[in-house]
Design an enzyme around this catalytic site. Sequence first.
Site, PDB file in Angstrom:
ATOM      1  N   GLU A 276       0.845  -1.191   0.000  1.00 52.19           N
ATOM      2  CA  GLU A 276       0.000   0.000   0.000  1.00 52.19           C
ATOM      3  C   GLU A 276       0.885   1.248   0.000  1.00 52.19           C
ATOM      4  O   GLU A 276       1.923   1.259   0.665  1.00 52.19           O
ATOM      5  CB  GLU A 276      -0.915   0.010   1.238  1.00 52.19           C
ATOM      6  CG  GLU A 276      -1.883  -1.166   1.223  1.00 52.19           C
ATOM      7  CD  GLU A 276      -2.804  -1.214   2.453  1.00 52.19           C
ATOM      8  OE1 GLU A 276      -2.659  -0.345   3.338  1.00 52.19           O
ATOM      9  OE2 GLU A 276      -3.655  -2.115   2.500  1.00 52.19           O
ATOM     10  N   HIS A 299      -7.833   1.234   1.931  1.00 49.00           N
ATOM     11  CA  HIS A 299      -7.735   0.773   3.331  1.00 49.00           C
ATOM     12  C   HIS A 299      -8.532   1.702   4.261  1.00 49.00           C
ATOM     13  O   HIS A 299      -7.991   2.236   5.234  1.00 49.00           O
ATOM     14  CB  HIS A 299      -6.273   0.698   3.777  1.00 49.00           C
ATOM     15  CG  HIS A 299      -6.059  -0.266   4.908  1.00 49.00           C
ATOM     16  ND1 HIS A 299      -4.931  -1.022   5.055  1.00 49.00           N
ATOM     17  CD2 HIS A 299      -6.855  -0.593   5.978  1.00 49.00           C
ATOM     18  CE1 HIS A 299      -5.019  -1.765   6.141  1.00 49.00           C
ATOM     19  NE2 HIS A 299      -6.189  -1.527   6.711  1.00 49.00           N
TER      20      HIS A 299
HETATM   21  P1  NAI Z   1     -10.303 -11.024  15.298  1.00 47.48           P
HETATM   22  O1  NAI Z   1      -9.002 -11.445  15.839  1.00 47.48           O
HETATM   23  O2  NAI Z   1     -11.378 -10.591  16.209  1.00 47.48           O
HETATM   24  O3  NAI Z   1     -10.892 -12.200  14.378  1.00 47.48           O
HETATM   25  C1  NAI Z   1     -10.128 -12.943  13.468  1.00 47.48           C
HETATM   26  C2  NAI Z   1     -10.709 -14.340  13.409  1.00 47.48           C
HETATM   27  O4  NAI Z   1     -10.064 -15.055  12.365  1.00 47.48           O
HETATM   28  C3  NAI Z   1     -10.505 -15.135  14.701  1.00 47.48           C
HETATM   29  O5  NAI Z   1     -11.741 -15.634  15.154  1.00 47.48           O
HETATM   30  C4  NAI Z   1      -9.555 -16.237  14.280  1.00 47.48           C
HETATM   31  O6  NAI Z   1      -9.753 -17.443  14.971  1.00 47.48           O
HETATM   32  C5  NAI Z   1      -9.892 -16.399  12.821  1.00 47.48           C
HETATM   33  N1  NAI Z   1      -8.852 -17.045  12.014  1.00 47.48           N
HETATM   34  C6  NAI Z   1      -7.513 -16.943  12.136  1.00 47.48           C
HETATM   35  N2  NAI Z   1      -6.899 -17.690  11.187  1.00 47.48           N
HETATM   36  C7  NAI Z   1      -7.880 -18.254  10.454  1.00 47.48           C
HETATM   37  C8  NAI Z   1      -7.884 -19.121   9.336  1.00 47.48           C
HETATM   38  N3  NAI Z   1      -6.737 -19.549   8.773  1.00 47.48           N
HETATM   39  N4  NAI Z   1      -9.084 -19.525   8.838  1.00 47.48           N
HETATM   40  C9  NAI Z   1     -10.242 -19.113   9.419  1.00 47.48           C
HETATM   41  N5  NAI Z   1     -10.301 -18.299  10.477  1.00 47.48           N
HETATM   42  C10 NAI Z   1      -9.141 -17.866  10.994  1.00 47.48           C
HETATM   43  O7  NAI Z   1      -9.969  -9.874  14.240  1.00 47.48           O
HETATM   44  P2  NAI Z   1     -10.953  -8.753  13.709  1.00 47.48           P
HETATM   45  O8  NAI Z   1     -10.912  -7.582  14.606  1.00 47.48           O
HETATM   46  O9  NAI Z   1     -12.251  -9.334  13.360  1.00 47.48           O
HETATM   47  O10 NAI Z   1     -10.156  -8.318  12.366  1.00 47.48           O
HETATM   48  C11 NAI Z   1     -10.132  -9.160  11.232  1.00 47.48           C
HETATM   49  C12 NAI Z   1      -9.204  -8.587  10.181  1.00 47.48           C
HETATM   50  O11 NAI Z   1      -9.661  -7.291   9.767  1.00 47.48           O
HETATM   51  C13 NAI Z   1      -7.766  -8.377  10.668  1.00 47.48           C
HETATM   52  O12 NAI Z   1      -6.890  -8.816   9.654  1.00 47.48           O
HETATM   53  C14 NAI Z   1      -7.625  -6.867  10.786  1.00 47.48           C
HETATM   54  O13 NAI Z   1      -6.307  -6.435  10.566  1.00 47.48           O
HETATM   55  C15 NAI Z   1      -8.544  -6.394   9.679  1.00 47.48           C
HETATM   56  N6  NAI Z   1      -9.028  -5.024   9.825  1.00 47.48           N
HETATM   57  C16 NAI Z   1      -9.111  -4.253   8.687  1.00 47.48           C
HETATM   58  C17 NAI Z   1      -9.564  -2.965   8.766  1.00 47.48           C
HETATM   59  C18 NAI Z   1      -9.670  -2.134   7.533  1.00 47.48           C
HETATM   60  O14 NAI Z   1      -9.592  -0.918   7.620  1.00 47.48           O
HETATM   61  N7  NAI Z   1      -9.876  -2.720   6.384  1.00 47.48           N
HETATM   62  C19 NAI Z   1      -9.910  -2.339  10.058  1.00 47.48           C
HETATM   63  C20 NAI Z   1      -9.899  -3.279  11.178  1.00 47.48           C
HETATM   64  C21 NAI Z   1      -9.441  -4.560  11.046  1.00 47.48           C
END
Ligand code: NAI
Length: 416
Positions: A276, A299
């Site tokens: 990015e 993003h």
């Molecule tokens: P979280 O940690 O609450 O949830 C992630 C989930 O993914 C967990 O339940 C975990 O067990 C699961 N997981 C991990 N590896 C996996 C796999 N190989 N297959 C299936 N499930 C798997 O995280 P949250 O807060 O929900 O964030 C998710 C993503 O969103 C993160 O990558 C974060 O960086 C991104 N994000 C992006 C934003 C944006 O501006 N686009 C803003 C906030 C978060």
Amino acid sequence: MKTETAGTRRRTLPRSQIRVLLLEGVHERAAEYLSAMGYTNVRHEPDALPQVELRDALSSAHVVGIRSRTQLDAEALATARRLFAVGCFCIGTNQVDLSAAAHKGVPVFNAPHSNTRSVAELVIGLSVMLMRGIFEKSTRVHEGGWLKTAAGSHELRGRTLGIVGYGHIGSQVSVLAEAMGMHVVFHDIRPVLALGNARPQPDLASVLQIADIVTLHVPDTPETRGLIGKAELDAMRPGSHLINASRGTVVDGDALAAALVSGHVAGAAVDVFEKEPKGKDETFENPLRGIPSAILTPHVGGSTLEAQEAIAIDVATKLVSYSDSGNTTGAVNFPQLNLTAHEGCHRVLHIHRNAPGIMAHINEVLSSHGANILGQHLQTLGDIGYVVIDVDSIDAAEALPQLKGVEGTLRTRILY
Ligand code: NAI
């Protein structure tokens, strides 16, 4: 030592004397909350400070709140003699040398989930856009065209959304999608509670087979890098859609571009990219650029004013909780402790190198002052030890220098 009465407790450093430095235009709700909690000595700067000014401001601050532009490296932290807590009013904490902070006895807090709802809402909006080909139609109208057709356009109602990663964001998306009348299936590597009528799937392949829209909400881990490559895209239903608002590393951009050009994947919405631009002046380079069925956003999934406000309250609450009671829940670099205080007690915080014998020395100092220990909780993380001790009585002026003198001490405070 000067004291401030807080309920039945007298604080050794009154809240009004704790100097808080908020930089980079942290949302005003943070200062409002701090002030309401008695932290009235707040300097609130709209921007990051230049290096020299920053060092100067750090030298007197007890608490610092930053966003992503202020670099708190080991050198900067070394100048911050009084600093006892850092708040990153954002998600990432790369801008702080977390180890150097921990070794100064300074916990660092952030707000990893305050923008959950913002991302979830965007995903629902993007789902509508994709299912109706809105982005392409809008572009054509801008160009003077008129692509008025129902061909390939569908309601979300009755369609199946496949969520990969059912954590904070994935589960919120699930709730909103069902409210739109969608069927929800999901896969997570952890056993998680399915909300509403969402149906867990044993693996990623099952989700790809069933879903009309696949949306990714996994973290960036070695296991999730390249999670969606050519084989997975081929396994998606012909004419289905992909949304990635998680991390750029999760999807192979070249493979997705090829799947979109072939039409096997009808559309994609991508908010995060492996590479990015660092700022406004850098050009965005990506294989998805120029593909009409791809909606590309810079993003911004979590970028809303509501999220900024939620971040302000979340981090300010954690800072106050630590400053008031020594609670470190949510600290990214520190042992986690969260203790209820005994009525009428005094609370000692001691942060030290995690080495044998140190607790015995701390307790010797306390017992030499005739302090009866009412509660003692120790937690360690790597080479950092953190103990919170409640005692029935203590002379802070006398005991503090001796506690500081215990070998291996990184920082100690008597809160009240
Ligand atoms: P979280 O940690 O609450 O949830 C992630 C989930 O993914 C967990 O339940 C975990 O067990 C699961 N997981 C991990 N590896 C996996 C796999 N190989 N297959 C299936 N499930 C798997 O995280 P949250 O807060 O929900 O964030 C998710 C993503 O969103 C993160 O990558 C974060 O960086 C991104 N994000 C992006 C934003 C944006 O501006 N686009 C803003 C906030 C978060």
